[in-house]
Design a protein around this motif. Structure first.
Motif, mmCIF file in Angstrom:
data_model
loop_
_atom_site.group_PDB
_atom_site.id
_atom_site.type_symbol
_atom_site.label_atom_id
_atom_site.label_comp_id
_atom_site.label_asym_id
_atom_site.label_seq_id
_atom_site.Cartn_x
_atom_site.Cartn_y
_atom_site.Cartn_z
ATOM 1 N N ARG A 141 -0.259 -11.287 8.071
ATOM 2 C CA ARG A 141 0.766 -11.305 6.890
ATOM 3 C C ARG A 141 1.367 -10.098 6.719
ATOM 4 O O ARG A 141 0.892 -9.015 7.036
ATOM 5 C CB ARG A 141 0.024 -11.991 5.721
ATOM 6 N N VAL A 142 2.335 -10.158 5.995
ATOM 7 C CA VAL A 142 3.244 -8.967 5.484
ATOM 8 C C VAL A 142 2.492 -8.347 4.516
ATOM 9 O O VAL A 142 2.034 -8.586 3.517
ATOM 10 C CB VAL A 142 4.594 -9.401 5.025
ATOM 11 N N ILE A 143 2.234 -7.056 4.820
ATOM 12 C CA ILE A 143 1.753 -5.908 3.821
ATOM 13 C C ILE A 143 2.828 -4.903 3.818
ATOM 14 O O ILE A 143 2.939 -3.999 4.675
ATOM 15 C CB ILE A 143 0.404 -5.503 4.184
ATOM 16 N N TYR A 144 3.436 -4.622 2.547
ATOM 17 C CA TYR A 144 4.547 -3.801 2.378
ATOM 18 C C TYR A 144 3.978 -2.379 2.457
ATOM 19 O O TYR A 144 3.053 -2.131 1.924
ATOM 20 C CB TYR A 144 5.425 -3.912 1.285
ATOM 21 N N THR A 145 4.708 -1.223 3.123
ATOM 22 C CA THR A 145 4.350 0.008 2.724
ATOM 23 C C THR A 145 5.478 0.611 1.935
ATOM 24 O O THR A 145 6.637 0.622 1.748
ATOM 25 C CB THR A 145 4.638 0.793 4.202
ATOM 26 N N VAL B 167 0.788 -1.110 0.022
ATOM 27 C CA VAL B 167 0.038 -0.019 -0.081
ATOM 28 C C VAL B 167 1.055 1.285 0.130
ATOM 29 O O VAL B 167 1.854 1.231 0.849
ATOM 30 C CB VAL B 167 -0.989 0.010 1.145
ATOM 31 N N ALA B 168 0.457 2.398 -0.778
ATOM 32 C CA ALA B 168 1.483 3.516 -0.987
ATOM 33 C C ALA B 168 0.501 4.635 -0.425
ATOM 34 O O ALA B 168 -0.402 5.214 -1.144
ATOM 35 C CB ALA B 168 1.680 3.666 -2.333
ATOM 36 N N PRO B 169 0.733 5.059 0.894
ATOM 37 C CA PRO B 169 -0.066 6.130 1.333
ATOM 38 C C PRO B 169 0.607 7.293 1.083
ATOM 39 O O PRO B 169 1.683 7.296 0.389
ATOM 40 C CB PRO B 169 -0.200 5.695 2.884
ATOM 41 N N THR B 170 -0.223 8.553 1.673
ATOM 42 C CA THR B 170 0.647 9.968 1.517
ATOM 43 C C THR B 170 1.893 9.519 2.406
ATOM 44 O O THR B 170 1.894 8.757 3.207
ATOM 45 C CB THR B 170 -0.043 10.840 1.903
ATOM 46 N N MET B 171 2.941 10.596 1.996
ATOM 47 C CA MET B 171 4.408 10.569 2.530
ATOM 48 C C MET B 171 3.979 10.878 4.289
ATOM 49 O O MET B 171 4.679 10.365 5.173
ATOM 50 C CB MET B 171 5.369 11.617 2.353
ATOM 51 N N LEU B 172 2.856 11.769 4.460
ATOM 52 C CA LEU B 172 2.621 12.145 5.875
ATOM 53 C C LEU B 172 2.054 10.766 6.474
ATOM 54 O O LEU B 172 2.510 10.846 7.820
ATOM 55 C CB LEU B 172 1.412 13.047 5.888
ATOM 56 N N ALA B 173 1.477 9.953 5.946
ATOM 57 C CA ALA B 173 0.970 8.777 6.598
ATOM 58 C C ALA B 173 1.837 7.585 6.840
ATOM 59 O O ALA B 173 1.504 6.463 7.372
ATOM 60 C CB ALA B 173 -0.309 8.285 6.174
ATOM 61 N N LEU B 174 3.167 7.471 5.924
ATOM 62 C CA LEU B 174 4.012 6.261 5.703
ATOM 63 C C LEU B 174 4.195 5.459 7.175
ATOM 64 O O LEU B 174 3.745 4.313 7.028
ATOM 65 C CB LEU B 174 5.175 6.457 5.069
ATOM 66 N N ALA C 278 2.936 5.658 10.123
ATOM 67 C CA ALA C 278 1.692 5.505 10.758
ATOM 68 C C ALA C 278 0.980 4.100 10.171
ATOM 69 O O ALA C 278 0.680 3.337 11.094
ATOM 70 C CB ALA C 278 0.517 6.560 11.004
ATOM 71 N N ILE C 279 0.944 4.013 9.060
ATOM 72 C CA ILE C 279 0.242 3.025 8.097
ATOM 73 C C ILE C 279 1.199 1.718 8.518
ATOM 74 O O ILE C 279 0.639 0.621 8.526
ATOM 75 C CB ILE C 279 0.284 3.407 6.587
ATOM 76 N N GLN C 280 2.535 2.025 8.172
ATOM 77 C CA GLN C 280 3.619 0.924 8.416
ATOM 78 C C GLN C 280 3.330 0.361 9.730
ATOM 79 O O GLN C 280 3.464 -0.977 9.905
ATOM 80 C CB GLN C 280 4.901 1.280 8.214
ATOM 81 N N ALA C 281 3.231 1.066 10.986
ATOM 82 C CA ALA C 281 3.090 0.712 12.169
ATOM 83 C C ALA C 281 1.693 -0.353 12.432
ATOM 84 O O ALA C 281 1.430 -1.139 13.031
ATOM 85 C CB ALA C 281 3.131 1.911 13.201
ATOM 86 N N ASP C 282 0.721 0.318 11.729
ATOM 87 C CA ASP C 282 -0.616 -0.333 11.602
ATOM 88 C C ASP C 282 -0.630 -1.514 11.197
ATOM 89 O O ASP C 282 -1.310 -2.675 11.510
ATOM 90 C CB ASP C 282 -1.848 0.307 10.909
#
Length: 263
Positions: free
Chosen positions: A67-71, A48-55, A57-61
């Motif tokens: 399973r692995v979901i790459y940021t 998943v490619a979120p905004t730079m601002l959320a990278l 936080a999304i990675q932590a979530d």
């Protein structure tokens, strides 16, 4: 040469979306779907490619997913390292945050932000030097397709980065073919047209690098659950770069499911 043995990738490009509360709901929904009906990592890589601002936080979530979901970063600076470059985020800063993937060359960056070949080459070079995997986007305009230039344009875009990708670094390249006329328009290249272009890209890659048969080639351009199964059945389409449909957890999950099951 077919790339059907390549493990597919399904990557959601959130672009400049969504707001924080919606992003949390989206992540939560995707994790729940994967928990209740798992998609094996060996059957399909997910990113998943979120905004730079959320990278971060999304990675932590996603760290609590089953399973692995790459940021994936949507962008990277042409500047290396650190320094007095207001607003920039370098490949080394992404690496420092354990971000391992980055989109480069998306048509929106090329068209809206005037990112030309020298700029894209700098980004690719710095990303690879920081050991990031580059999801490199290529694609033709409607006019170029109607003029019979589609293959020439797309293959040239791939050749453009050959000067900055060292021999072993091709293993860190994923290609995403996105016909510009199909991005966010609801139009999609027919599976036959998409497969024909992917096969041509595969042929071109095998002429550039010994790793050409192993490089994942993703399709992007209004991918949705309704067309994912047909696209996934094509031997040289190794996944999808998903735009609008990735902002709905169920739609994104169904697309991933289509590629995991077909391959």
């Amino acid at each position: 040469m077919s790339g059907s043995a390549v493990t597919p990738w399904v990557v959601g490009n959130w672009k400049m979306n969504p707001m924080q509360a919606e992003a949390k709901e989206l992540v939560s929904g995707l994790k729940e779907l994967l928990k209740n009906n798992p998609i094996k990592e060996e059957d399909c890589y997910l990113g998943v490619a979120p905004t730079m601002l959320a990278l971060s936080a999304i990675q932590a979530d996603f760290s609590s997913a089953t399973r692995v979901i790459y940021t994936v970063a949507q962008n990277v600076s042409i500047i290396e390292g650190t320094g007095a470059y207001t607003g920039e985020v370098s490949a080394q800063l992404l690496q420092d945050q354990q971000i391992k993937f980055v989109l480069i060359g998306h048509s929106e960056r090329r068209e809206i932000f005037s990112e030309n070949t020298p700029i894209l080459n700098q980004k690719v070079k710095h990303a690879l030097a920081a050991d990031l995997t580059v999801i490199y986007c290529v694609g033709e305009s409607l006019q170029q397709r109607e003029n019979g230039q589609a293959e020439q344009v797309v293959l040239q875009q791939i050749c453009d980065i050959a000067s900055v990708v060292q021999a072993e670094q091709w293993q860190k390249i994923v290609i995403a073919y996105e016909p510009i006329w199909a991005i966010g328009t609801g139009k999609t290249a027919s599976p036959e047209d998409a497969q024909a272009m992917h096969a041509k890209i595969r042929e071109g890659l095998t002429q550039i690098t010994p790793f050409g048969a192993q490089i994942a080639i993703l399709y992007g351009g209004s991918v949705k659950p309704e067309n994912a199964v047909e696209l996934a059945a094509c031997p040289d389409i190794n996944g999808a770069l998903v735009g609008g449909a990735s902002l709905n957890a169920e739609s994104f999950y169904k697309i991933a499911q289509a590629f995991a099951h077909t391959k």
